[in-house]
Every structure is written in C-alpha cells, then in structure tokens.
Motif scaffolding. Structure first.
Motif, mmCIF file in Angstrom:
data_model
loop_
_atom_site.group_PDB
_atom_site.id
_atom_site.type_symbol
_atom_site.label_atom_id
_atom_site.label_comp_id
_atom_site.label_asym_id
_atom_site.label_seq_id
_atom_site.Cartn_x
_atom_site.Cartn_y
_atom_site.Cartn_z
ATOM 1 N N ALA A 267 0.828 -1.206 0.000
ATOM 2 C CA ALA A 267 0.000 0.000 0.000
ATOM 3 C C ALA A 267 0.861 1.255 0.000
ATOM 4 N N SER A 268 1.946 1.241 0.768
ATOM 5 C CA SER A 268 2.838 2.399 0.814
ATOM 6 C C SER A 268 3.424 2.686 -0.560
ATOM 7 N N ALA A 269 3.767 1.624 -1.305
ATOM 8 C CA ALA A 269 4.328 1.821 -2.641
ATOM 9 C C ALA A 269 3.339 2.533 -3.552
ATOM 10 N N LEU A 270 2.065 2.145 -3.479
ATOM 11 C CA LEU A 270 1.062 2.796 -4.321
ATOM 12 C C LEU A 270 0.785 4.224 -3.871
ATOM 13 N N PHE A 271 0.804 4.451 -2.553
ATOM 14 C CA PHE A 271 0.604 5.823 -2.072
ATOM 15 C C PHE A 271 1.761 6.710 -2.519
ATOM 16 N N ALA A 272 2.987 6.193 -2.407
ATOM 17 C CA ALA A 272 4.156 6.991 -2.781
ATOM 18 C C ALA A 272 4.143 7.316 -4.268
ATOM 19 N N GLU A 273 3.589 6.421 -5.067
ATOM 20 C CA GLU A 273 3.510 6.661 -6.506
ATOM 21 C C GLU A 273 2.732 7.923 -6.826
ATOM 22 N N ARG A 274 1.744 8.241 -5.990
ATOM 23 C CA ARG A 274 0.894 9.407 -6.243
ATOM 24 C C ARG A 274 1.344 10.624 -5.455
ATOM 25 N N ASP A 275 2.546 10.537 -4.866
ATOM 26 C CA ASP A 275 3.058 11.636 -4.067
ATOM 27 C C ASP A 275 3.722 12.647 -4.979
ATOM 28 N N GLY A 276 3.136 13.814 -5.086
ATOM 29 C CA GLY A 276 3.707 14.832 -5.953
ATOM 30 C C GLY A 276 4.978 15.430 -5.415
ATOM 31 N N GLY A 277 5.335 15.122 -4.178
ATOM 32 C CA GLY A 277 6.534 15.700 -3.608
ATOM 33 C C GLY A 277 7.793 14.925 -3.912
ATOM 34 N N GLY A 278 7.735 13.897 -4.729
ATOM 35 C CA GLY A 278 8.926 13.123 -5.051
ATOM 36 C C GLY A 278 9.048 11.925 -4.163
ATOM 37 N N GLY A 279 10.099 11.195 -4.322
ATOM 38 C CA GLY A 279 10.327 9.990 -3.527
ATOM 39 C C GLY A 279 10.153 8.795 -4.398
ATOM 40 N N GLY A 280 9.053 8.054 -4.206
ATOM 41 C CA GLY A 280 8.745 6.911 -5.037
ATOM 42 C C GLY A 280 9.802 5.848 -4.928
ATOM 43 N N LEU A 281 10.264 5.317 -6.083
ATOM 44 C CA LEU A 281 11.204 4.213 -6.127
ATOM 45 C C LEU A 281 12.539 4.612 -5.519
ATOM 46 N N HIS A 282 12.929 5.875 -5.729
ATOM 47 C CA HIS A 282 14.211 6.326 -5.196
ATOM 48 C C HIS A 282 14.086 6.911 -3.806
ATOM 49 N N GLY A 283 12.914 6.928 -3.265
ATOM 50 C CA GLY A 283 12.712 7.447 -1.925
ATOM 51 C C GLY A 283 12.689 6.344 -0.888
ATOM 52 N N THR A 284 12.158 6.685 0.247
ATOM 53 C CA THR A 284 12.161 5.748 1.366
ATOM 54 C C THR A 284 11.367 4.500 1.059
ATOM 55 N N VAL A 285 10.163 4.678 0.517
ATOM 56 C CA VAL A 285 9.318 3.519 0.225
ATOM 57 C C VAL A 285 9.936 2.669 -0.874
ATOM 58 N N GLY A 286 10.479 3.333 -1.909
ATOM 59 C CA GLY A 286 11.106 2.578 -2.977
ATOM 60 C C GLY A 286 12.283 1.767 -2.480
ATOM 61 N N ALA A 287 13.085 2.364 -1.602
ATOM 62 C CA ALA A 287 14.218 1.629 -1.039
ATOM 63 C C ALA A 287 13.744 0.448 -0.215
ATOM 64 N N ALA A 288 12.668 0.649 0.537
ATOM 65 C CA ALA A 288 12.140 -0.459 1.338
ATOM 66 C C ALA A 288 11.604 -1.572 0.445
ATOM 67 N N LEU A 289 11.017 -1.217 -0.676
ATOM 68 C CA LEU A 289 10.500 -2.211 -1.609
ATOM 69 C C LEU A 289 11.644 -3.016 -2.223
ATOM 70 N N ARG A 290 12.711 -2.339 -2.627
ATOM 71 C CA ARG A 290 13.859 -3.042 -3.169
ATOM 72 C C ARG A 290 14.507 -3.924 -2.113
ATOM 73 N N ALA A 291 14.597 -3.393 -0.918
ATOM 74 C CA ALA A 291 15.222 -4.177 0.153
ATOM 75 C C ALA A 291 14.411 -5.426 0.454
ATOM 76 N N ALA A 292 13.088 -5.293 0.438
ATOM 77 C CA ALA A 292 12.256 -6.459 0.730
ATOM 78 C C ALA A 292 12.393 -7.519 -0.357
ATOM 79 N N CYS A 293 12.537 -7.086 -1.611
ATOM 80 C CA CYS A 293 12.673 -8.052 -2.702
ATOM 81 C C CYS A 293 14.066 -8.667 -2.734
ATOM 82 N N GLY A 294 15.063 -7.966 -2.214
ATOM 83 C CA GLY A 294 16.418 -8.503 -2.246
ATOM 84 C C GLY A 294 16.863 -9.122 -0.955
ATOM 85 N N ALA A 295 16.017 -9.129 0.073
ATOM 86 C CA ALA A 295 16.406 -9.673 1.375
ATOM 87 C C ALA A 295 16.471 -11.185 1.323
#
Length: 963
Positions: free
Chosen positions: A501-529
C-alpha cells in the motif's frame, strides 16, 4: 343558486318540496354528505328560495358547544329572542316534555298566523339530543302543516362507529333525502378556471382538483390561498406548491384541520398516521391474505375493519389514491398530505414510527422495511435496532442502493455498538461515502482506526484511511498513517500488505520519492532480502516501477508477471498482485489479459473502493478501452465510476473527446465547468495523476491551436512520473507529443532530440504500438528521404508486416487492436510526406486507408485530417461512408452476397462472368470496408450498420484464398 356547481338535483328537490309546503303539506328535506361537500351552501340556497317565494324563514346552525343544553337548538330556531318561551325548572320537568310541547305549539301558531314556514337546521348532528328528538317528532307531524323543514347532517365513514342518523326512526314517506358528494372533475375544473381564468394551464387545474379531491370546502380554501401566493399561477410551467409553508394565509390548512376535527379524534389520528407512515394502509391485494394484519390499525390501536373501511371510503371520495408504483394507499397530493400533518408534533411522528418498527419487526417484515421507520424515530437505544439497521444496510448494498445503505449505517452508529462492531460500521460507511466524495469518510476512518484492537483490522483500516488521504492529495499523510502502525512488522503478511500500500501511495506523491525514496528503497530491500523468496506481490510492484520507467522490455515483463500470477498468494496480497500485473499487461498491449486481471481484482476479490488498488484497476480498464480506440466505452467508464474515482479517469475522457472532435466538451471537462470541481481536483493532485491530466490538457491545447500551452504541459510531464521517476513511452508518450509541437513551432533541433529519445526508449520496451508511434514521429520531424523511410517503416510495423527493430522477433500479421489505433496516424503521416515529395498517387491509397480506420473508430478529428490530406493531394472526397455495408459498391455487394451464401471464388466467377482475380479484389475491398478478416464473418457483417467502435478489427485484410 346559479353559483352552486352540480347541485341542480338538490335545488330541484328543494323547489318541489317548497311548493308542496306552500300548498299545506309539509315534509322534512334532509341534505347529508361528508364534511365540506356543500351542505351549508344548500341551506343558504334554501333560505333564499323561501324568502323569494314569500315564506317565513327561520334558521339555526348547530355547534358542538350547544350539545349539553336540552332543546337549545330548537329554542334558538323558533324563539331567537331570549325568554319568548318560559323555561321550567328542570326539577319540575325532568323529561322536558312541557317545554317541548310549548315549542310545538309555538311552531303551529307561527304556521297558522302567517305565510308558509321554512325551517332550516344546519349540522343537525351537532345539536343537543333533546333537540334532535324534538325535530324527529316534529317531522312526523308536518304532513298537515304548511312547513318545510330543511336539515343538513354530516354522514361520513369514520373510524369511530357513528351514532344512528337523524332519519333513522322516520318512515321513508316522511323524509326526502339527498346525498351530497365531491364535485365531479368538470365542475371542479370550472371552479378553478373561474378564479384563474379560462386559459388556465390544464396541469395546474388538475393539480388543484387533485389536492382538494374535488371537495368544495377544500377547493375553495385552496383557491383562496393561491389567489395570494400565486396570483399569476395557472400559466404554463407554473407548479402548485407541495408544502403548506408555501401557502399563506393558510385557509387550506385550516379547512383540512376542520375536516379532521369533524371526523373525530380517532379518525384524525388514523389519517395523520397514514400521512406520516407511507404505505401503512397496505395494498388492496394484501387485504385478503389470511393473517395479514393491517399495519395502520396496529399502529393506531383502532379496529382493522373500521380502518380498512375508512381507507376505502376516502379512496372513493378521492382523498386517497393507490400509488402508481408501489400500489399502496397515499393521500392524493403532497400538499394535502402536508396539510393533514400540519401541527402534528415531532414527538407524535416519532412515536408512530417507533410503533410501526416494533410491529413490523414482530411480524417478520424485511429489515429495510423496519429500518425505514427506525431512521425516523431517533436513537432507540436497543441492540435489536442496531442489528436491524445493519441488516437493512446489507440488503441495500446487495441491491446496489448505496445511498440507502449509508443512511442505515448512520442510523446504526446512533445505537449502542461494541467498539469492534462500531469500527467495522465506520469503515463500511466511509467506503460508501467515498464513492460520492474523493476524500469522504476520512473522519470516520480515523475514529475506526482508534477503535480497532486487532493488528489485522488496524492495518486494513489504516490502508483504507491512507487511500482516502491520497485521493485528497495527501500522500505524505497516508504514509505517516502506515508508519505509525504498531504490531505490523512482526506479522509478515501484514508487513507486506502495508509495504504494498505504501508503494502505491508513494507513486501518487507529488513531492517526489517513489522508487528512489524511502518507500522505494524499502520495496527493493524487501525483494532482495534473504531468508526465503520475496513476496510475488512485492516483486510485481517492483517490476511495475521498472516497466513504467521503460527499464525492462515488455516481453520480459510479461514473462515474469505470468510466472508471478501463477504463484499462490495470500488473499490480502492478491489484489496488489493483480493490480500491478494488470497495469503492466495493459502497457505491454496484452489487453485481453489486462481486462481479465482487472475484472478478477474488482469482482473476484471484491476490491473495496477504499482499497489502494481500486483506482488502479479502474484505470487499467479504461486504458485498455482507449488502446483499442473504443472511445464510447472510455467515456462511459469515466462517467460511471462517480466523482470519487472518475477524477483519475477524466484525462482519458478528455483525450476521447478530442479524438472524436468534441473540443468544446473536452475543454469544459478539463476546466472543471462540466463536472463539478474536477478541474480543481486535477490541479491539486500530485504524482502520476497530475501528469496524466497535464498530458490530456496538452493534447487538447494542441488540437485547439494553443501550441505554446501544449508544449508547457508536455514538458511538465517529463519532470517526473509516479513518485518522481521517469516515465516510459508505454505509459505516457509525452516526448513524442512535445516533439510534434516543437516541430510545428519550427524548432527542429529540439523536436528531433525529443523524438530520438522517445524512439530509443520505445525500442527498449519493444511493443509494436509504442515503437510504431515513435518511428512515425521521428520520421515526421526528421523529414526528407530518411523521414519518409521511417514513416514507411512505422506503417509496416503497425500492419504486422515487419519485426520490431532491435528485438529480432518475427512480425505478427493480422488484426491487433493495440496497433490499429496507431496505424491511422502512421498512414496519414506517410501519405502526407509522399504528397509533399511529389508522389500523390502513392499517397492516396494510404490516406484512404487512414480515413477508413478513422471512420471505423469514430475518430472524427483524425478522419478530417485524412480527408484534408486527400484533397491536398488532388483526390476527390465525398460524403459517402467509407466503411460498413453502405460503403460497398454494387459489384462488391453482389460478390459478397454470393460468398456469404457459401459460394467459392470459382463459382462466383462463373455466375457473374468475372475473372477470378476480380472476384478476389472485390472480396479484399469488402473485407476492408466491413472490418472483417474471414469469409465466415461476411453474413453477419453485411447486416451490421458499420458504425464505429470496432477498433479491434484490422483494416488491411487479404483474400482468404478459398477456391
């Protein structure tokens, strides 16, 4: 007497009996009828008639206040002056016999001493009992006296059983009776026209007659009010008021109140209960059901037989009518119903609804029937009430009546509920409210989150609250809600759900972040853990980010997604998996699979409107329709999902309106003037939603000639996609659009740079639609021989005649709905360039093919451009259709009819004396015009209209080679 409508029979009877009395043979004339039917008017007519014919006239009008004084009515009739007949001491005359005898002698003396006598007693039912007995006894002795006694009596079916009537003890030969009733429609309409003129609107007249039921008292009172509040009423488009608050000075309400008071307290209570509790009288077909107790009688405590009899009588009088839809009895007009209820306290109304709810619950009626009353009683404070309201909400939701369901849930919140149950009701109500308002339900969800105790329920409620906040443009707040959850990290399923859910919310965040932000890093970390394979859902979401940025080829993305979607996943995660897979499948032009995934997510998993994937799946559905060129479906989808979700779909609606040439509608929608505050919602949205809107607005501005505004919108789209990440050409072709505008503004260097970058990214993605579009734009801005070659390559690629550059895949000829939408612009571009290069003959077939495709799609704007290009190239264009059965020539129609009947090409050639090659040519042209590929489709296509929407059909079919 001429002003009395429909009373000719009564007046004729009066005249005959008056002649009889003047001849010395008296009689009793009794006018009776319901309240307000004109009995008093007949008394006044009798008095005028008697005076005009030289009779002595004596009259009295009875009132309820006299009923306690014996012989008061007769005394006022015969001796208006006090003391003309001495009263005896009641102790000396207990039966009032001597007093009655003196009154009789007084009557005889008056009749003998002067002209014939006319006695008029109005409302005799209100007279004191002794006077009624005296008048009945006098009626028996009038035959030898020159006396006509005219008496009026109220006779109406009331709930309270009536006392014996005035003429109950008289022989029929002693009394002449005339019953008064409501005015017939012609007479009632004449009364209305006498007030508002002969040109009164028939609808106004009908409403006045219906509201008064033709009752003279009610009709006159209503017209008295309307003279004041609507002196210009009765004209076209004027409407009769429906509430008593609109009537002043209130003569109609006073008349209705008098009518109720005359009927008695029990009848008035029944009438007001029926007005308040609609349908409580039941339908006529229910009254014969054994054991079916009358609800109206149960609420009021009156006898069912009398209540049903009263309802029947009121229906006959026109005061009640069966509802044309429900069939139950209701007052004939809303104004009449409001007047009946006027002055009834709020407490009394709540009491009858409480009694109705209790009775219907005990009778076993449907939950919604019981809940409808509970909503009007205020909080009852009983668990049974809450459960009934919740059951009613479930019934309404199943029936698709979400507004009713929300009302029931609001009522349930006023009743005592356990904390967990209250939280569930709050979430359900917030879900329904969010369908009407993008940020609806946020306070309820916040309260529900505080009440939830179980980690799973807290997580799901937090996700719903985050979805509502994100729709309001507060993605950061949504992420904060999820970060503040306790007890989630310890549960892998909940942790994955929150991260998805956080990944989808961050996608619509006009303030930036997304894949290269906190949520994106957490998503990559979860897939690579380590510690086991990563969740398929998180892998799919990460793959979706890569695909959106154009970092992975479409074939590889589809291959990985097909493997992920076959993996067994937790039910909480499945919607996220389907949402990610559906969006990537749509980008990759696997439109049928995308539709199936979207349907599985929306219906199969019952995704709530407050689920983060809900809006994503709706977008996939509308984007797939747009990719097929099905503009009608795009507009239907964008309009049917309500204001809460349609804001994210209206960019596609703008694009569809532009494509179909409806620029004014597209402009109103983009500005928000045609759909509430849609424009404001877009302007304040963040992330991908705002980029999509800017792209749609740019297309609209370019089509309207505002090239500089269009370029600004397209370049804004390039500043970041979902969550600030770059956007690939499969998601949004802003580079190609900006390149075309730059070229139109005579900035070839900037245009070429954008088109070249788009082409390089498109080749990485590798779908024919995306690469073909990029090739077409690159060729347009390159120009010259190289540009001509590039546009020709785009046409061949979109036709399926050549492979995608750089992929090594074999071409896939045949119909492809995803390629069809881009084929027409490619044909148009190549045809224009051929014309500019001095080859108009080579250009014309391409431009005609572009026209055929545009007409079939309903792309009006593209069709106009293709037709204009044909005219520039010297071709003749007409108004005849280019597609469908109507576009076939006579020869094509004859060949097609024989082929549809099962004839082979050789048989057709012999029958029509044509060369076989000619038959094949005619069939090829017919297939193209009808938008079909196979001989088997001829029979059905010949009877079709050929109107647009068949975007999934190709335009360059070949003969199937049958012999």
């Amino acid at each position: 007497m001429a002003s009395l409508y429909e009373r000719a029979d009564a007046l004729a009877l009066l005249s005959a009996e008056a002649r009889r009395a003047r001849a010395g043979s008296g009689r009793l004339l009794l006018f009776r009828g319901p309240t307000g039917t004109g009995r008093s008017a007949l008394v006044r007519a009798s008095l005028r008639h008697g005076a005009d014919h030289g009779m002595q006239v004596l009259s009295v009008s009875c009132s309820p206040g006299e009923s306690g004084e014996p012989l008061a009515t007769v005394g006022r009739l015969l001796c208006p002056a006090a003391g003309c007949v001495p009263d005896d001491d009641p102790a000396d005359d207990p039966g009032h016999r001597r007093h009655a005898d003196r009154l009789w002698r007084l009557l005889c003396a008056r009749a003998a001493a002067g002209p014939p006598l006319l006695l008029a007693v109005d409302d005799v039912h209100l007279a004191d009992p002794a006077s009624r007995r005296w008048l009945v006894d006098a009626a028996r002795r009038l035959a030898r006296l020159p006396v006509l006694m005219v008496v009026t009596e109220r006779v109406q079916y009331d709930v309270t059983p009536p006392a014996p009537g005035f003429s109950h003890g008289l022989a029929p030969s002693l009394v002449r009776v005339h019953t008064c009733g409501p005015l017939g429609r012609p007479a009632a309409e004449a009364v209305v026209r006498s007030v508002f003129g002969p040109d009164t609107d028939p609808a106004w007249t009908d409403a006045c007659v219906t509201a008064s039921a033709g009752n003279p008292l009610l009709l006159r009172a209503l017209l008295d009010d309307l003279r004041v509040v609507a002196p210009d009423g009765g004209r076209l488009e004027s409407a009769l008021p429906e509430t008593c608050a609109d009537l002043y000075p209130g003569a109609f309400v006073a008349a209705v109140t008098w009518w109720l008071d005359s009927a008695g307290q029990e009848t008035a209570t029944v009438a007001r209960t029926l007005a308040e509790v609609k349908g409580c009288a039941g339908r006529a077909d229910e009254r014969d059901i054994p054991g079916r107790e009358c609800l109206l009688a149960a609420i009021t405590g009156s006898g069912p037989a009398r209540v049903l009899g009263w309802a029947t009588a009121m229906t006959r009088l026109g005061l009640l009518r069966p509802d044309p839809v429900q069939g139950d009895l209701r007052f004939a007009h809303p104004l009449l119903r409001d007047a009946v209820l006027d002055g009834w306290s709020h407490e009394r109304r709540e009491a009858v609804h409480r009694a109705a709810a209790d009775f219907r619950y005990r009778r076993g009626d449907r939950a919604e029937e019981v809940a409808g009353h509970l909503l009007r009683t205020g909080p009852v404070g009983m668990p049974r009430s809450a459960s009934t309201l919740l059951d009613a909400a479930a019934e309404a939701t199943r029936a698709g009546r979400t507004g009713d369901a929300a009302d029931y849930l609001r009522g349930a919140l006023d009743e005592p509920l356990a904390p967990g149950q209250r939280a569930g009701v709050l979430v359900e109500l917030a879900t329904l409210e969010s369908a009407a308002e993008p940020s609806g339900g946020i306070p309820r969800l916040a309260e529900a989150l505080r009440l939830q105790e179980l980690p799973r329920e807290r997580a799901l409620t937090a996700v719903a609250l985050g979805t509502a906040l994100t729709r309001r443009g507060e993605s950061g707040a949504a992420l904060d809600v999820l970060r503040g959850l306790d007890g989630v990290r310890e549960d892998p399923v909940l942790a994955t759900t929150v991260l998805a859910a956080s990944a989808l919310f961050a996608e619509r965040d006009g303030g930036g972040g997304g894949l290269h932000g906190t949520v994106g890093a957490a998503l990559r970390a979860a897939c690579g853990a380590g510690g086991g394979p990563p969740s398929p859902t998180l892998q799919a979401l990460l793959l979706r980010y890569e695909a959106a940025a154009g970092l992975v080829p479409a074939d590889e993305a589809l291959r990985r997604l097909r493997r992920l979607t076959t993996t067994v996943e937790d039910p909480l995660h499945a919607p996220y998996l389907y949402g990610a897979a559906a969006s990537v499948a749509q980008w990759a032009d696997a439109l049928d699979w995308a539709d199936r995934l979207a349907a599985a997510g929306l219906a199969g998993h019952r995704v709530s409107p407050l689920h983060p994937v809900h809006d994503l799946l709706l977008r996939v559905r509308v984007d797939a329709a747009a990719a097929r060129g099905d503009f009608a479906r795009v507009l239907a989808y964008a309009g049917e999902d309500g204001p809460a979700t349609a804001g994210g779909l209206r960019d596609r609606a703008v694009l569809a309106l532009v494509a179909t040439g409806r620029l004014a509608e597209a402009r109103r929608l983009a500005e928000g003037t045609g759909s509430g505050d849609a424009g404001a919602g877009w302007d304040t949205a963040g992330g991908g939603e705002a980029s999509r809107f800017r792209y749609a607005r740019g297309v609209l501005r370019a089509a309207s000639g505002d090239l500089h505004g269009a370029l600004a919108d397209f370049l804004d789209c390039g500043r970041g996609g979902p969550g600030g990440d770059p956007v690939g050409p499969a998601v949004m072709p802003w580079r190609s659009a900006a390149a075309e505008v730059q070229w139109a503004l005579e900035r070839p260097r900037e245009a070429l740079a954008l088109a070249d970058e788009e082409y390089r990214l498109a080749v990485v993605w590798g779908t024919p639609r995306v690469v073909g579009r990029a090739l077409r734009v690159l060729g347009e801005v390159t120009g010259g021989r190289r540009g001509l070659a590039l546009t020709e390559q785009a046409v061949e690629l979109l036709r399926g005649a050549s492979p995608v550059p750089g992929t090594g895949r074999e071409p896939t000829p045949g119909p492809d709905p995803a390629r069809g939408l881009e084929l027409a612009p490619a044909l148009l571009a190549h045809g224009r360039m051929l014309t500019a290069a001095g080859h108009p003959r080579r250009a014309r077939p391409l431009l005609r093919e572009a026209s055929v495709i545009a007409e079939r799609l309903g792309a009006t704007r593209l069709l106009a451009l293709a037709q204009e290009a044909l005219r520039v190239g010297g071709a003749r264009t007409g108004s005849a259709p280019l597609t469908g059965e109507a576009s076939l020539t006579g020869s094509e129609r004859r060949v097609a009819a024989l082929a549809a009947d099962g004839r082979t090409n050789a048989e057709i050639s012999a029958l029509l004396h044509l060369a076989r090659r000619t038959v094949e040519t005619h069939l090829t042209s017919t297939y193209r015009k009808l938008g079909i590929q196979r001989r088997a489709d001829l029979s059905g296509a010949l009877h079709a209209t050929g109107a647009g929407g068949a975007a999934h059909r190709g335009a360059g079919a070949t003969v199937d080679g049958r012999h």
